[in-house]
Every structure is written in structure tokens, then in C-alpha cells.
Design a protein around this motif. Sequence first.
Motif, PDB file in Angstrom:
ATOM      1  N   UNK A  68       0.817  -1.215   0.000  1.00 10.33           N
ATOM      2  CA  UNK A  68       0.000   0.000   0.000  1.00 10.33           C
ATOM      3  C   UNK A  68       0.849   1.263   0.000  1.00 10.33           C
ATOM      4  N   UNK A  69       2.098   1.138   0.419  1.00 11.13           N
ATOM      5  CA  UNK A  69       2.999   2.283   0.399  1.00 11.13           C
ATOM      6  C   UNK A  69       3.919   2.326  -0.806  1.00 11.13           C
ATOM      7  N   UNK A  70       3.731   1.417  -1.779  1.00  8.48           N
ATOM      8  CA  UNK A  70       4.625   1.292  -2.930  1.00  8.48           C
ATOM      9  C   UNK A  70       4.043   2.027  -4.143  1.00  8.48           C
ATOM     10  N   UNK A  71       4.836   2.902  -4.760  1.00  7.08           N
ATOM     11  CA  UNK A  71       4.343   3.682  -5.898  1.00  7.08           C
ATOM     12  C   UNK A  71       4.093   2.832  -7.137  1.00  7.08           C
ATOM     13  N   UNK A  72       4.569   1.584  -7.124  1.00  8.34           N
ATOM     14  CA  UNK A  72       4.337   0.685  -8.267  1.00  8.34           C
ATOM     15  C   UNK A  72       2.997  -0.033  -8.172  1.00  8.34           C
ATOM     16  N   UNK A  73       2.201   0.326  -7.196  1.00  7.30           N
ATOM     17  CA  UNK A  73       0.890  -0.283  -6.981  1.00  7.30           C
ATOM     18  C   UNK A  73      -0.167   0.788  -7.233  1.00  7.30           C
ATOM     19  N   UNK A  74      -1.075   0.514  -8.186  1.00  9.12           N
ATOM     20  CA  UNK A  74      -2.024   1.516  -8.659  1.00  9.12           C
ATOM     21  C   UNK A  74      -3.426   1.284  -8.113  1.00  9.12           C
ATOM     22  N   UNK A  75      -4.082   2.373  -7.710  1.00  7.30           N
ATOM     23  CA  UNK A  75      -5.474   2.325  -7.256  1.00  7.30           C
ATOM     24  C   UNK A  75      -6.454   2.602  -8.389  1.00  7.30           C
ATOM     25  N   UNK A  76      -5.941   2.903  -9.569  1.00  5.08           N
ATOM     26  CA  UNK A  76      -6.787   3.256 -10.714  1.00  5.08           C
ATOM     27  C   UNK A  76      -7.471   2.004 -11.252  1.00  5.08           C
ATOM     28  N   UNK A 303      -0.664  -3.893 -10.136  1.00  5.62           N
ATOM     29  CA  UNK A 303       0.785  -3.699 -10.080  1.00  5.62           C
ATOM     30  C   UNK A 303       1.267  -3.200 -11.441  1.00  5.62           C
ATOM     31  N   UNK A 304       2.006  -2.102 -11.439  1.00  5.77           N
ATOM     32  CA  UNK A 304       2.454  -1.491 -12.691  1.00  5.77           C
ATOM     33  C   UNK A 304       3.889  -1.846 -13.060  1.00  5.77           C
ATOM     34  N   UNK A 305       4.634  -2.449 -12.141  1.00  4.05           N
ATOM     35  CA  UNK A 305       6.009  -2.915 -12.405  1.00  4.05           C
ATOM     36  C   UNK A 305       6.261  -4.100 -11.481  1.00  4.05           C
ATOM     37  N   UNK A 306       7.139  -5.002 -11.893  1.00  3.25           N
ATOM     38  CA  UNK A 306       7.400  -6.205 -11.096  1.00  3.25           C
ATOM     39  C   UNK A 306       7.792  -5.844  -9.660  1.00  3.25           C
ATOM     40  N   UNK A 307       7.209  -6.570  -8.701  1.00  2.00           N
ATOM     41  CA  UNK A 307       7.501  -6.359  -7.282  1.00  2.00           C
ATOM     42  C   UNK A 307       7.723  -7.724  -6.640  1.00  2.00           C
ATOM     43  N   UNK A 308       8.766  -7.816  -5.825  1.00  2.00           N
ATOM     44  CA  UNK A 308       8.965  -9.034  -5.042  1.00  2.00           C
ATOM     45  C   UNK A 308       8.480  -8.780  -3.625  1.00  2.00           C
ATOM     46  N   UNK A 309       7.598  -9.643  -3.158  1.00  2.00           N
ATOM     47  CA  UNK A 309       7.042  -9.493  -1.812  1.00  2.00           C
ATOM     48  C   UNK A 309       6.889 -10.879  -1.204  1.00  2.00           C
ATOM     49  N   UNK A 347      -3.297   0.360  17.565  1.00  2.00           N
ATOM     50  CA  UNK A 347      -3.167   1.499  16.659  1.00  2.00           C
ATOM     51  C   UNK A 347      -2.533   1.165  15.313  1.00  2.00           C
ATOM     52  N   UNK A 348      -1.858   0.025  15.190  1.00  2.00           N
ATOM     53  CA  UNK A 348      -1.224  -0.316  13.922  1.00  2.00           C
ATOM     54  C   UNK A 348      -2.173  -1.040  12.966  1.00  2.00           C
ATOM     55  N   UNK A 349      -3.453  -1.098  13.303  1.00  2.00           N
ATOM     56  CA  UNK A 349      -4.396  -1.772  12.408  1.00  2.00           C
ATOM     57  C   UNK A 349      -4.454  -1.074  11.043  1.00  2.00           C
ATOM     58  N   UNK A 350      -4.974  -1.795  10.054  1.00  2.00           N
ATOM     59  CA  UNK A 350      -5.088  -1.245   8.699  1.00  2.00           C
ATOM     60  C   UNK A 350      -6.556  -1.071   8.300  1.00  2.00           C
ATOM     61  N   UNK A 351      -7.426  -0.851   9.288  1.00  2.00           N
ATOM     62  CA  UNK A 351      -8.840  -0.643   8.985  1.00  2.00           C
ATOM     63  C   UNK A 351      -9.061   0.578   8.101  1.00  2.00           C
ATOM     64  N   UNK A 352      -8.192   1.585   8.218  1.00  2.00           N
ATOM     65  CA  UNK A 352      -8.289   2.783   7.381  1.00  2.00           C
ATOM     66  C   UNK A 352      -7.313   2.748   6.214  1.00  2.00           C
ATOM     67  N   UNK A 353      -6.687   1.593   5.976  1.00  2.00           N
ATOM     68  CA  UNK A 353      -5.695   1.511   4.913  1.00  2.00           C
ATOM     69  C   UNK A 353      -4.333   1.971   5.393  1.00  2.00           C
ATOM     70  N   UNK A 354      -3.472   2.275   4.421  1.00  2.00           N
ATOM     71  CA  UNK A 354      -2.113   2.705   4.724  1.00  2.00           C
ATOM     72  C   UNK A 354      -1.577   3.416   3.491  1.00  2.00           C
ATOM     73  N   UNK A 355      -0.613   4.304   3.700  1.00  2.00           N
ATOM     74  CA  UNK A 355      -0.007   4.999   2.569  1.00  2.00           C
ATOM     75  C   UNK A 355      -0.826   6.190   2.118  1.00  2.00           C
TER      76      UNK A 355
END
Length: 410
Positions: A68-76, A303-309, A347-355
Motif C-alpha cells: 500500500x505504500x509502494x508507488x508501483x501499486x495503482x489504485x486506478x 501492479x504497474x512494475x514487477x515487485x517481489x514481496x 493502533x497499527x491496524x489497517x482498517x483505514x488503509x495505509x499509505x
Amino acid sequence: MADTLTGPLPQDPDPVPDFPMPRAARCPFDPPPGLKELQERGPLAKVRLWDGSRPWLVTRHADQRALLGDHRVSADTDSPGYPSKAAGDGGDTKFGFIMLDDPEHARLRRMVTAPFAIRRVEALRPVVQDIVDGLVDDMLAGPGPVDLVEAFALPVPSLVICELLGVPYDDHAFFQDNTRTMVHRDATPEQRGRATREIAEYLGGLIGRRLADPRDDLLSGIAGRVRAGEIDHRTATETALLLLLAGHETTANMIALGTLALFHHPDQLALLRDTEDPALVVSAVEELLRYLSITHLGRRRAVTADIEIGGRLIKAGEGVIMANEIANRDPEVFPDPDRLDLTRDARRHVAFGFGVHQCLGQPLARMELQVVYATLYRRIPTLRPAVPLDEIRFKEDAFIYGVHSLPVTW
């Protein structure tokens, strides 16, 4: 015993599970057991969606935050490989800037950020307290049982977002009916499109009136951006639609579902009802957000470019789904994650997302929930469900999880 086999040998079943997955019977507050199994197996798994596409499902907290914090991941939703929620997802059904990428996402988001700043939201707390107290007064003055959804959970955030936007609350039945259709998973593309158009035309008309007659509200601020030539009328309308939809649907479901969860954890309900410590109320809100995670179809990206996760390669053009309800039950981050514990630091939950796409309205939602949870059970200490759990209809058919109604008495 048969000597020969007739007919073809049975084929192995498709190992790719369908998503979304069903919840376990009588466990309405927990993620589907299939998600837990996938999380235990590894960080990534392929799943099959309604249209036959097979995006990656991301189950672990750290990996979701990384993506969610990676610019190679698109919400479009128009990006190749974007995993759509239902037929008609994307295109004309986009809701403002949340379905755009930077820099356009950031430009549009900045236009409506100020009213949701913590300082501005805190200034609204007395208004929200008056709304909550007034609705509790109405419940106590009338006969019981009552449907907590219609009498309280839905009016609280609807009144607040109407106050903030400048939308007449007298029209709440119209926009609530239409937004309910918009988030109904089984609605046809035609039904969803018609509901979206109707409420967009309504909001577009209000923005037009604010262009001619500005007021001290958020719609007037959006209209001012149109007047200045920063956005066109359609973008302004889409932004208003996003704020209206997100401003009442999510919080309303958290109020009702959170109350039901507390009914089934009476020790935690007593802790919250009897406290005079504001810090515990804040902690309780974060824990209920973690525990319930009402956006239960995952945050979806392309994903707009290869990512290793997680030791796996996600290729450009593939879709990913961050199943936040299982990330919020990750034992690496939240020990004993299936236990509701209002004293835990959640407080570290992701209920509101991240990034960059994390929920713009989270300060408002948090404040509303703090007021509600600190007031409702204290004002009505004998509040309890009026029907058994198996008579409650849960929103398995919606993009936002909750209950259709919650009969309560006292």
C-alpha cells in the motif's frame, strides 16, 4: 469388487479458492476461516474472483503495508489487472480521487483535506455529542424495542456529514437508499449505475446552487474550486459523492456491528460502559476497528512494475487484494488476535488503509465512534439485544460489512 473403471478419472479440484470467502456459521465477527488458512500457509495466494480473474491475495500485515505504500501499486480501476469487485466496477462508477493515482490523486485530495484535520474535527465534537445525546433521548422517550440501525447508528454519521457538507438532512432517505444500492454486492451494473447517477445529479445540483450562493460548508468550498477553474463540475460532484458515501455508510456499520460485538463480550462492554478514562475509550475504538474491519472485500490494486514481496514475484499487470480483516488478525502484530481486548494497543491496524490512499475521513470517524461508545452504553446501561444472534441478518451481500438491523431493548 469392480474389475474395471468406467468413464474418465476424476479431475483434481481447482486449488484456487473463490474470493470473497464465506464466514463460519455463528462466527460473524471473525474473518472467513479460509483466509486464516491462507495466512498460515504463506504471505501470498492466488484467488478467483466473480469474473474468473486470479489476482494475488495478500494476507499478512507487513506485506500489505509494504504494497500500500509502494508507488508501483495503482489504485486506478482502469489499470491493467485491476481486480474489480463486481460487474461495472470502474469507468463511470469511479468515486472521486480514491480511484486515481498521484499526482492527480494528491492534487484533488488536498482540496478537501482541511475540514478533516484533527483540530477542525475536534471542534465538531460538541456538535456530535449533542446529536448523539438527542438521539438517545428520542430512543428513551419512545417504546422499545427499537432498531438501533435506523434509530441511532445511521442517523449519527448522516447528521454529521450533512452538517459538514451542507446537505439537507431532510433528504437523508433519498441518499441513504441510493448509497445502499451502490454498495450492494449483488446489485446489477444497471441498478448501481442508476443509483449513482441519481445521487450525482442531486449533489451536482447542490454544487450549482453553492456556485451562485456560497455558504459556510464543504460543498461551498468544493464549488469554489470549480469557480477558480481548478476542477470541473463533474470532478466536484464525484468528490462530494465520495465524501457523502464514505461519511455515513462506514461509521454507521461500525456503530451497529461494534455494539453487537460488545453484547457478545459482556466483560468488555462493562469495561467501556463503566470507565471514566478517555484513553480507554480511544483504545476501545481502535480495537473495535481492528477486530471488525468492516471493509471486508479487501483493498484492491494493480501492479504497474514487477515487485517481489514475501519471496514471491508479482508481475506488472497482475492484481493484488489486501484482505485487511485478516491482516488485522495477524498474530505477528497482534498477539492472540481473535480475542477482543479493549485495553490492547491496536493502533497499527489497517482498517483505514495505509499509505497515500489511507482514509481521509479517519479523524472524523474516530471522533464520532469515541462519542458514541462513550455515551450510548453509559446513558442506557441495560441496553441489550432484543433477538437472538441467529436472527440478525449480516451484510454478507455488501461491500461494507455490518448488520441490516439490530433490534435492541433496555
